[in-house]
Design an enzyme around this catalytic site. Structure first.
Site, PDB file in Angstrom:
ATOM      1  N   ASP A  27      -1.110  -4.365  -0.412  1.00  0.00           N
ATOM      2  CA  ASP A  27      -2.051  -5.230   0.299  1.00  0.00           C
ATOM      3  C   ASP A  27      -3.041  -5.885  -0.663  1.00  0.00           C
ATOM      4  O   ASP A  27      -3.257  -7.099  -0.624  1.00  0.00           O
ATOM      5  CB  ASP A  27      -2.813  -4.428   1.362  1.00  0.00           C
ATOM      6  CG  ASP A  27      -1.908  -3.984   2.502  1.00  0.00           C
ATOM      7  OD1 ASP A  27      -0.692  -4.227   2.421  1.00  0.00           O
ATOM      8  OD2 ASP A  27      -2.417  -3.392   3.472  1.00  0.00           O
ATOM      9  N   GLN A 267      -0.693  -6.274 -12.771  1.00  0.00           N
ATOM     10  CA  GLN A 267       0.139  -7.201 -12.011  1.00  0.00           C
ATOM     11  C   GLN A 267       0.947  -8.180 -12.879  1.00  0.00           C
ATOM     12  O   GLN A 267       2.153  -8.342 -12.697  1.00  0.00           O
ATOM     13  CB  GLN A 267      -0.750  -7.977 -11.044  1.00  0.00           C
ATOM     14  CG  GLN A 267      -0.040  -8.539  -9.862  1.00  0.00           C
ATOM     15  CD  GLN A 267      -1.019  -9.069  -8.827  1.00  0.00           C
ATOM     16  OE1 GLN A 267      -1.926  -9.827  -9.142  1.00  0.00           O
ATOM     17  NE2 GLN A 267      -0.838  -8.670  -7.586  1.00  0.00           N
ATOM     18  N   ARG A 283       9.940  -2.423  -4.096  1.00  0.00           N
ATOM     19  CA  ARG A 283       9.579  -1.879  -2.801  1.00  0.00           C
ATOM     20  C   ARG A 283       8.403  -2.674  -2.235  1.00  0.00           C
ATOM     21  O   ARG A 283       7.729  -3.413  -2.958  1.00  0.00           O
ATOM     22  CB  ARG A 283       9.191  -0.408  -2.920  1.00  0.00           C
ATOM     23  CG  ARG A 283       7.813  -0.191  -3.516  1.00  0.00           C
ATOM     24  CD  ARG A 283       7.440   1.275  -3.641  1.00  0.00           C
ATOM     25  NE  ARG A 283       6.006   1.436  -3.805  1.00  0.00           N
ATOM     26  CZ  ARG A 283       5.387   2.566  -4.148  1.00  0.00           C
ATOM     27  NH1 ARG A 283       6.119   3.642  -4.375  1.00  0.00           N
ATOM     28  NH2 ARG A 283       4.084   2.632  -4.256  1.00  0.00           N
ATOM     29  N   GLY A 284       8.126  -2.478  -0.921  1.00  0.00           N
ATOM     30  CA  GLY A 284       6.948  -3.098  -0.324  1.00  0.00           C
ATOM     31  C   GLY A 284       7.077  -4.594  -0.196  1.00  0.00           C
ATOM     32  O   GLY A 284       8.171  -5.124   0.000  1.00  0.00           O
ATOM     33  N   GLU A 285       5.940  -5.308  -0.296  1.00  0.00           N
ATOM     34  CA  GLU A 285       5.950  -6.751  -0.072  1.00  0.00           C
ATOM     35  C   GLU A 285       5.647  -7.560  -1.329  1.00  0.00           C
ATOM     36  O   GLU A 285       6.357  -8.512  -1.649  1.00  0.00           O
ATOM     37  CB  GLU A 285       4.946  -7.128   1.015  1.00  0.00           C
ATOM     38  CG  GLU A 285       4.881  -8.623   1.260  1.00  0.00           C
ATOM     39  CD  GLU A 285       4.206  -8.991   2.561  1.00  0.00           C
ATOM     40  OE1 GLU A 285       4.308  -8.218   3.514  1.00  0.00           O
ATOM     41  OE2 GLU A 285       3.583 -10.073   2.618  1.00  0.00           O
ATOM     42  N   SER A 287       5.863  -6.887  -4.654  1.00  0.00           N
ATOM     43  CA  SER A 287       6.926  -6.883  -5.666  1.00  0.00           C
ATOM     44  C   SER A 287       8.221  -7.462  -5.106  1.00  0.00           C
ATOM     45  O   SER A 287       9.052  -7.986  -5.857  1.00  0.00           O
ATOM     46  CB  SER A 287       7.162  -5.468  -6.194  1.00  0.00           C
ATOM     47  OG  SER A 287       7.453  -4.571  -5.145  1.00  0.00           O
TER      48      SER A 287
END
Length: 392
Positions: A27, A267, A283-285, A287
């Site tokens: 997030d 990042q 994974r996630g959003e 990346s």
């Protein structure tokens, strides 16, 4: 005689972006990219509010966790806390991923006497329902305020993806410059890839999905170097190599597999890792989007939800991503995605071999997919236009 209005005379709207850190860096990662892009490419004054400066520092080393107000890359960073909320609300207010704004701030918006653009920035999805929900209003039950939903997505009707211009320029330069890539590996303390080696980045949730892959890679004919950030899949590394407490800088070897434990990368450095590897597990959003734009084959581990609520989202992405692939490649990629996301199963060595035999097709497709995304209007531009219209 009518006076001309110069660009410097125009008062641009001020932006507040609110983000919480739930259980990972996704997030705040998305919000940080958005905030600095709004400042750098749209010339906007942006305050980014976060409740966790320590996690934020992991992806942006410029952050001082002890400073409640600070600046980084032309963005004002604020510790989100009641002690810090006595401010004039911005013209545009972004409530990221349904985090709940402080009631005092909402009350101040209502009392300001100005028009505000209040947006809930939602999670990315390729599902078709996103098109009909993007931009929908949600009037406040008590106050004269309207919040709107903004959905990132892959269709023209949705909110698009974050794509920074400077990021694209840097990626192209990096991938074309042998010396830059060599310097990158040297900075990480890792030799440049061997001629026949497959270099893989692995960023996954904490489950046993990688164990069967480790087995297959170790027994396979092709040398594999797997790069894993610190604290990711460490239990699996411990089990497979029979070691305790793997640490940053450790190297483990079995058969044709080498695993290296990397430090947690900020990042921009993580982006370069995605650009430099042959295949990326993400994974996630945040990346997930960066891996698509990296022009490299990849597999996504979606955030697991109860009762399998994440599967329609995964299927919707595969439907779009695989649409132009030959059937055999599409089937191999779908099989691999689904196995990788099945808790307790994981992708087998046969799944990997079945996928990697399509390497050339996957690489070409990754480039074409990224180019298709890049040509679309990016999320920040769509969001700025959307909010400017709400302020009129």
């Amino acid at each position: 005689m009518e006076q001309e209005t110069s660009t410097s005379d125009i008062v641009l709207p001020r932006w507040d972006i609110f983000s919480t850190v739930v259980d990972n860096y996704g997030d705040i990662g998305v919000c940080w990219r958005l905030a600095r892009q709004l400042a750098a490419e749209h010339g906007l004054r942006v305050r980014l509010w976060t409740d966790d400066l320590i996690s934020f520092q992991k992806i942006n080393p410029e952050i001082d966790p002890c400073s409640p107000i600070q600046f980084s890359q032309d963005v004002e960073i604020r510790q989100w806390g009641e002690f810090n909320m006595s401010v004039d609300p911005a013209d545009v207010v972004i409530e990221a991923f349904a985090c709940e704004l402080p009631s005092t701030y909402v009350e101040a918006m209502a009392k300001s006497g100005r028009r505000h653009a209040w947006v809930n920035l939602e999670y990315l999805s390729a599902e078709e329902w996103v098109d009909s929900h993007h931009g929908l209003p949600s009037p406040h039950p008590r106050l004269p305020l309207i919040k709107h939903f903004f959905f990132p997505g892959f269709s023209q009707k949705a909110g698009s993806l974050l794509v920074e211009k400077r990021w694209l320029e840097q990626r192209i330069i990096f991938q074309e410059a042998v010396q830059l890539r060599a310097d990158f590996w040297q900075d990480l303390g890792i030799p440049a890839p061997e001629k026949n080696e497959v270099r893989i980045s692995l960023f996954c949730y904490d489950n046993n999905a990688a164990l069967s892959l480790f087995t297959g890679w170790a027994k396979g004919a092709t040398p594999v170097v797997c790069l894993i950030p610190d604290r990711v899949a460490m239990d699996q590394v411990s089990v497979f190599f029979g070691v305790s407490n793997p640490e940053v800088g450790n190297l483990f070897k079995k058969g044709n597999l080498i695993v290296r434990v990397l430090p947690f990368l900020e990042q921009d450095e993580y982006d370069r890792l995605l650009w430099a590897c042959d295949f990326n597990f993400i994974r996630g959003e945040d990346s997930f989007v960066r891996a698509q734009l990296a022009e490299r084959p990849m597999v996504w581990q979606i955030y697991p939800q109860e009762a399998g609520a994440h599967w329609p989202k995964l299927s919707a992405f595969l439907h779009r991503y695989c649409a132009d692939l030959p059937q055999s490649t599409r089937e191999a990629l779908t099989t691999f995605f689904e196995a990788w996301n099945t808790v307790g199963l994981g992708a087998s060595s046969a799944d990997w071999e079945g996928l990697w035999m399509h390497r050339a097709t996957l690489e070409k497709h990754a480039q074409e997919w990224a180019n298709r995304l890049i040509k679309k209007e990016d999320l920040s531009t769509k969001l700025v236009n959307f909010c400017n219209n709400k302020l009129k």
